[in-house]
Motif scaffolding. Structure first.
Motif, PDB file in Angstrom:
ATOM      1  N   THR A  56       0.823  -1.208   0.000  1.00 31.20           N
ATOM      2  CA  THR A  56       0.000   0.000   0.000  1.00 31.20           C
ATOM      3  C   THR A  56       0.857   1.258   0.000  1.00 31.20           C
ATOM      4  O   THR A  56       0.381   2.338   0.350  1.00 31.20           O
ATOM      5  CB  THR A  56      -0.919   0.006   1.229  1.00 31.20           C
ATOM      6  OG1 THR A  56      -0.120  -0.268   2.392  1.00 31.20           O
ATOM      7  CG2 THR A  56      -1.992  -1.051   1.112  1.00 31.20           C
TER       8      THR A  56
ATOM      9  N   GLU B 241      -3.386  -1.410  -3.772  1.00 28.33           N
ATOM     10  CA  GLU B 241      -3.681  -0.059  -4.256  1.00 28.33           C
ATOM     11  C   GLU B 241      -5.048   0.047  -4.947  1.00 28.33           C
ATOM     12  O   GLU B 241      -5.635   1.109  -5.008  1.00 28.33           O
ATOM     13  CB  GLU B 241      -2.573   0.374  -5.212  1.00 28.33           C
ATOM     14  CG  GLU B 241      -2.595  -0.438  -6.506  1.00 28.33           C
ATOM     15  CD  GLU B 241      -1.222  -0.627  -7.133  1.00 28.33           C
ATOM     16  OE1 GLU B 241      -0.507  -1.568  -6.725  1.00 28.33           O
ATOM     17  OE2 GLU B 241      -0.887   0.148  -8.022  1.00 28.33           O
TER      18      GLU B 241
ATOM     19  N   TYR C 188      -7.204   1.895   3.570  1.00 28.20           N
ATOM     20  CA  TYR C 188      -7.115   0.495   3.147  1.00 28.20           C
ATOM     21  C   TYR C 188      -7.745  -0.410   4.194  1.00 28.20           C
ATOM     22  O   TYR C 188      -7.526  -0.224   5.398  1.00 28.20           O
ATOM     23  CB  TYR C 188      -5.644   0.091   2.958  1.00 28.20           C
ATOM     24  CG  TYR C 188      -4.959   0.886   1.887  1.00 28.20           C
ATOM     25  CD1 TYR C 188      -5.098   0.537   0.552  1.00 28.20           C
ATOM     26  CD2 TYR C 188      -4.213   2.013   2.214  1.00 28.20           C
ATOM     27  CE1 TYR C 188      -4.472   1.291  -0.440  1.00 28.20           C
ATOM     28  CE2 TYR C 188      -3.592   2.767   1.234  1.00 28.20           C
ATOM     29  CZ  TYR C 188      -3.725   2.397  -0.091  1.00 28.20           C
ATOM     30  OH  TYR C 188      -3.119   3.144  -1.060  1.00 28.20           O
TER      31      TYR C 188
END
Ligand code: ADP
Ligand code: ZN
Length: 430
Positions: free
Chosen positions: A121, A250, A232
């Motif tokens: 991420t 992502e 996230y």
């Protein structure tokens, strides 16, 4: 960027081979070293050699929360207690907690999975992670902590609460990422707004990891908008290490489950039958690398589905969808099954609704949704309040098919939890 490119992008065939090897190894170890599993396998006449493919896992018995409680504290260990370097517990539903033991290698592997998640991420050595999960017996904070350390990230081990100090830490240490529960994130967002802080100018945040409890896509969006960051989704449970079991990349469309470490299955919670990819049911996990306390076909009670399609990020580990709810969170009003998250989804999509809400179950037919709304709405025209109340009632009715009583409250009326939020108050007497 990858933490372990070879493993994260391993071909499906190779992944299956690796899983089979590790599964057989795990089954062998529990069969010979854990009397509980030995007995269970004997009862259905299964030997380690009977596992010839990963799909053969469906022949094995499930492990339940009750099994962990019944074997509390050390009954499920596969190696000597002396090899254990850490114990974590999770709340459990009855008096005793569930105890999960880790060897040194177990801790190291859990940290490694977190490292994959963080790097996936966008986190790098120069990032600063403010860890607002509770440090202590729960896995949430410590497992993340060790993983972040592995990447070389600076950790601010803040724990939850003391919001004024949290903001000070964020400013002084130039925090770039938060690890936080969704309920506390909503509270923090409200707080920041009320203090006139502009997160995009006054803070350095780029991303946040939200997990430990179910939350809706609308909540994610709300937090992303208010802070101007990427949020996230992070899923895990103590029985499977804690955080780092499944994590968004992502693309933020489902969470990659680290299949070299876990076999993930989705079952029909009523029949126990394995469901095909894509169908919604209860998540079941088997550890593939655990030394201390391997668990076979652990029933999570969490409802989700496996996303069969490949992810554009290149990782081959299959994704699971955002957790729909825990089967034990589900409640029934007027004969309709309702998950708290359905209500959250509706509330968070309505303008004027603030960050906190509570569901009160009054009887088998009646429920109240108590919801905080923006402060200025109370100072304005009373008709606006009535309209908002009607709108919320109607939107909820459309989603859950039951018409709740809706109460509008000023911000700060409802309790804020530092740990997991308690959204449902059950006043029903049976
Ligand atoms: P418990 O809450 O049973 O004491 P844990 O502290 O280990 O146990 O929490 C694990 C549980 O938290 C999961 O089984 C799941 O219900 C919930 N959870 C964790 N992460 C998420 C997430 N990202 N989305 C939804 N639920 C989550
Ligand atoms: Zn991906």
């Amino acid at each position: 960027m990858f933490w372990d490119e070879e493993l994260e992008t391993i071909s499906q065939n190779k992944l299956k081979e690796l899983q089979l090897k590790r599964l057989r190894d795990t089954i062998g170890r529990v069969y010979f070293n854990v009397p509980f599993y030995h007995k269970k396998f004997k009862e259905i006449n299964i030997k380690p050699d009977d596992i010839k493919s990963v799909d053969d896992i469906s022949k094995l018995p499930f492990t339940t929360r009750q099994d962990i409680l019944d074997n509390y504290p050390t009954g499920l260990l596969a190696v000597s207690r002396d090899e254990m370097v850490r114990v974590h517990t999770s709340s459990g539903t009855t008096g005793k907690p569930k105890a999960i033991f880790f060897t040194k290698n177990d801790i190291d592997r859990a940290a490694d999975l977190i490292a994959r998640c963080l790097v996936m991420t966008g986190m790098r050595k120069n990032d600063v992670l403010q860890n607002m999960m509770t440090y202590g017996l729960f896995t949430g904070a410590l497992v993340m902590h060790y993983g972040a350390e592995k990447v070389g990230i600076l950790i601010v081990p803040a724990g939850p609460g003391n919001t004024e100090r949290q903001i000070l830490l964020m400013k002084d240490f130039k925090t770039t990422a938060l690890h936080i529960t969704p309920s506390y994130a909503l509270y923090l967002a409200e707080y920041i707004k009320s203090k006139g802080i502009d997160p995009t100018k006054d803070l350095y945040l780029k991303r946040a990891y939200l997990g430990a409890e179910p939350y809706s896509e609308e909540t994610r969006r709300k937090i992303e908008d208010i802070f101007g960051i990427d949020v996230y989704n992070s899923y895990g449970l103590s029985e499977m290490n804690g955080p780092g079991v499944a994590f968004e990349c992502e693309y933020k469309e489902g969470m990659h489950t680290w299949e070299d470490n876990f076999v993930v299955e989705v079952i029909d919670p009523d029949t126990g039958e394995v469901l095909p990819d894509g169908q919604k049911g209860e998540l079941v996990f088997t550890t593939l690398q655990r030394e201390g306390m391997p668990l076979i076909r652990y029933r999570t009670r969490d409802i989700s589905r496996i996303i069969p399609e490949r992810c554009p990020c290149g990782r081959t580990h299959r994704r699971i969808e955002r957790i729909f709810g825990r089967s034990d969170d589900m409640f029934i009003v007027k004969g309709v099954n309702i998950f708290p998250q359905q209500i959250e989804n509706v509330l968070m999509s309505i303008k004027g609704v603030a960050m906190n809400y509570q569901i009160v179950l009054e009887s088998l037919d009646n429920m109240i949704v108590r919801v905080e709304i923006a402060k200025d709405l109370f100072d304005g025209n009373v008709m606006h309040l009535v309209n908002l109340q009607n709108r919320i009632t109607e939107e909820l009715r459309k989603e859950i098919l039951v018409k709740p009583k809706v109460e509008l409250l000023e911000p700060g009326t409802l309790p804020v939890s530092e740990g997991k939020a308690k959204r449902v108050i059950d006043n029903r007497t049976l």
